[in-house]
Scaffold this motif. Structure first.
Motif, PDB file in Angstrom:
ATOM      1  N   LEU A  76     -16.698  55.164 -19.372  1.00  0.00           N
ATOM      2  CA  LEU A  76     -15.306  55.286 -18.944  1.00  0.00           C
ATOM      3  C   LEU A  76     -14.805  56.729 -18.989  1.00  0.00           C
ATOM      4  O   LEU A  76     -14.049  57.161 -18.126  1.00  0.00           O
ATOM      5  CB  LEU A  76     -14.424  54.402 -19.825  1.00  0.00           C
ATOM      6  N   GLY A  77     -15.243  57.468 -19.987  1.00  0.00           N
ATOM      7  CA  GLY A  77     -14.834  58.868 -20.091  1.00  0.00           C
ATOM      8  C   GLY A  77     -15.307  59.688 -18.912  1.00  0.00           C
ATOM      9  O   GLY A  77     -14.626  60.629 -18.475  1.00  0.00           O
ATOM     10  N   ARG A  78     -16.440  59.337 -18.378  1.00  0.00           N
ATOM     11  CA  ARG A  78     -16.979  60.058 -17.236  1.00  0.00           C
ATOM     12  C   ARG A  78     -16.206  59.745 -15.947  1.00  0.00           C
ATOM     13  O   ARG A  78     -16.381  60.417 -14.940  1.00  0.00           O
ATOM     14  CB  ARG A  78     -18.463  59.747 -17.063  1.00  0.00           C
ATOM     15  N   SER A  79     -15.380  58.714 -16.015  1.00  0.00           N
ATOM     16  CA  SER A  79     -14.477  58.418 -14.894  1.00  0.00           C
ATOM     17  C   SER A  79     -13.049  58.845 -15.211  1.00  0.00           C
ATOM     18  O   SER A  79     -12.098  58.392 -14.561  1.00  0.00           O
ATOM     19  CB  SER A  79     -14.525  56.921 -14.564  1.00  0.00           C
ATOM     20  N   LEU A  80     -12.909  59.687 -16.224  1.00  0.00           N
ATOM     21  CA  LEU A  80     -11.615  60.280 -16.604  1.00  0.00           C
ATOM     22  C   LEU A  80     -10.596  59.249 -17.076  1.00  0.00           C
ATOM     23  O   LEU A  80      -9.385  59.481 -16.993  1.00  0.00           O
ATOM     24  CB  LEU A  80     -11.029  61.107 -15.451  1.00  0.00           C
ATOM     25  N   ARG A  81     -11.070  58.125 -17.600  1.00  0.00           N
ATOM     26  CA  ARG A  81     -10.153  57.129 -18.135  1.00  0.00           C
ATOM     27  C   ARG A  81      -9.724  57.538 -19.550  1.00  0.00           C
ATOM     28  O   ARG A  81     -10.515  58.101 -20.301  1.00  0.00           O
ATOM     29  CB  ARG A  81     -10.823  55.757 -18.186  1.00  0.00           C
ATOM     30  N   THR A  82      -8.459  57.255 -19.876  1.00  0.00           N
ATOM     31  CA  THR A  82      -7.977  57.536 -21.232  1.00  0.00           C
ATOM     32  C   THR A  82      -8.399  56.395 -22.146  1.00  0.00           C
ATOM     33  O   THR A  82      -8.091  55.228 -21.895  1.00  0.00           O
ATOM     34  CB  THR A  82      -6.449  57.685 -21.255  1.00  0.00           C
TER      35      THR A  82
END
Length: 302
Positions: A25-31
């Motif tokens: 998820l972090g790699r998709s810029l999700r918080t």
């Protein structure tokens, strides 16, 4: 970190599955907020195996490396503590910690793992995960050819016996009471010269977790190098069930092929929702959960 912030996703559990989901998820810029109390079920296990690039590393070495890599993604935050309550809201979920702090998110991933229910027999707890083991794939190779005892019975027990028999021919089964194998199973056990002992185990003698012998209730002492023990479990957290998640007959959180539970916006991954209990599978299911959650977030707002 602001408690009023609405995260895209809260992940409860920061071991292999939770960290894998966070990276995806972090790699998709999700918080992301990862809530974890630092108490994994394999904390006593000295080495982890059957996981490419990390075969033989300690569980803590793997998780430390994983967290160091996940922390590089700036949209991922960590909270050191235990999540104790969760409720469904109009925007998603509200999570309350043991310190009464509250955090909000659009989606929720439960990666809380399980708790092994080790038999209340002297020496078992101290040896669990060291030489009292449960998985031939995770630890069996290191004890190949050793004098081995298996605490097992019935169909599930027979399955484990057949797997371990491929690793050693010095094998004894302890059924802890009346053996309930069928005629065909008894025939196969006899064919492979596997002894069945129905007398209950009273104590496991060990040195720093390494098995030396079993003491039976009739006083008989039998020497062994390794014991495969039963692995009944309970959920590490009741949050998923409190939210209305369906459970399987075995006690896992019921999920579909996309790691979704029956509760909208709630996903589960890792040991809490899979009988395939391994580091590799936890990482895989966490990665899949992260990707599926991101796909839902895209669908919600694109």
């Amino acid at each position: 970190m602001s408690e009023t912030k609405l995260f895209d996703v809260i992940i409860i559990g920061g071991s292999y599955a939770g960290l894998s989901a966070a990276m995806s998820l972090g790699r998709s810029l999700r918080t992301i907020l990862v809530i974890d109390n630092g108490k994994p079920c394999n904390i006593q296990t000295p080495h982890s195996h059957n996981f490419l690039t990390q075969d033989g590393s300690s569980p803590s070495e793997i998780s430390t490396l994983a967290k160091n890599q996940v922390e590089k993604y700036q949209t991922i935050d960590f909270y050191d503590g235990k999540a104790i309550l969760a409720r469904k809201t109009d925007f998603g979920f509200e999570i309350t910690t043991e310190n009464r702090e509250k955090f909000n998110s659009k989606k929720l991933i439960v990666a809380t793992g399980i708790v092994d229910q080790v038999p209340d027999i002297k020496g078992f707890k101290e040896s669990w995960g060291i030489s009292l083991i449960y998985c031939p794939y995770c630890h069996g190779y290191e004890f190949k050819g050793k004098k081995t005892g298996i605490i097992a019975n019935g169909d599930r027990g027979f399955h484990i016996i057949s797997l371990v028999n491929n690793l050693t021919k010095d094998l004894t089964i302890f059924t802890q009471g009346k053996a309930i194998f069928n005629d065909q199973q008894h025939e196969k056990l006899k064919k492979n010269n596997i002894q069945i002992i129905e007398t209950e185990i009273k104590e496991l003698k060990h040195q720093n977790g390494m098995v030396e012998s079993l003491i039976l209730s009739d006083g008989k002492v039998l020497n062994f190098d390794v014991i495969y023990g039963p692995s009944p479990f309970t959920q590490q957290s009741d949050i998923a069930e409190s939210l209305g998640c369906e459970m399987t007959e075995m006690g896992h959180i019921k999920i579909d092929q996309f790691q979704k539970t029956n509760i909208t916006g709630l996903f589960a991954c890792g040991d809490n929702s899979s009988a395939m209990r391994s580091v590799a599978n936890a990482v895989y299911t966490g990665n899949a959960a992260g990707a599926m959650v991101n796909a839902e977030l895209v669908s919600d707002c694109f």
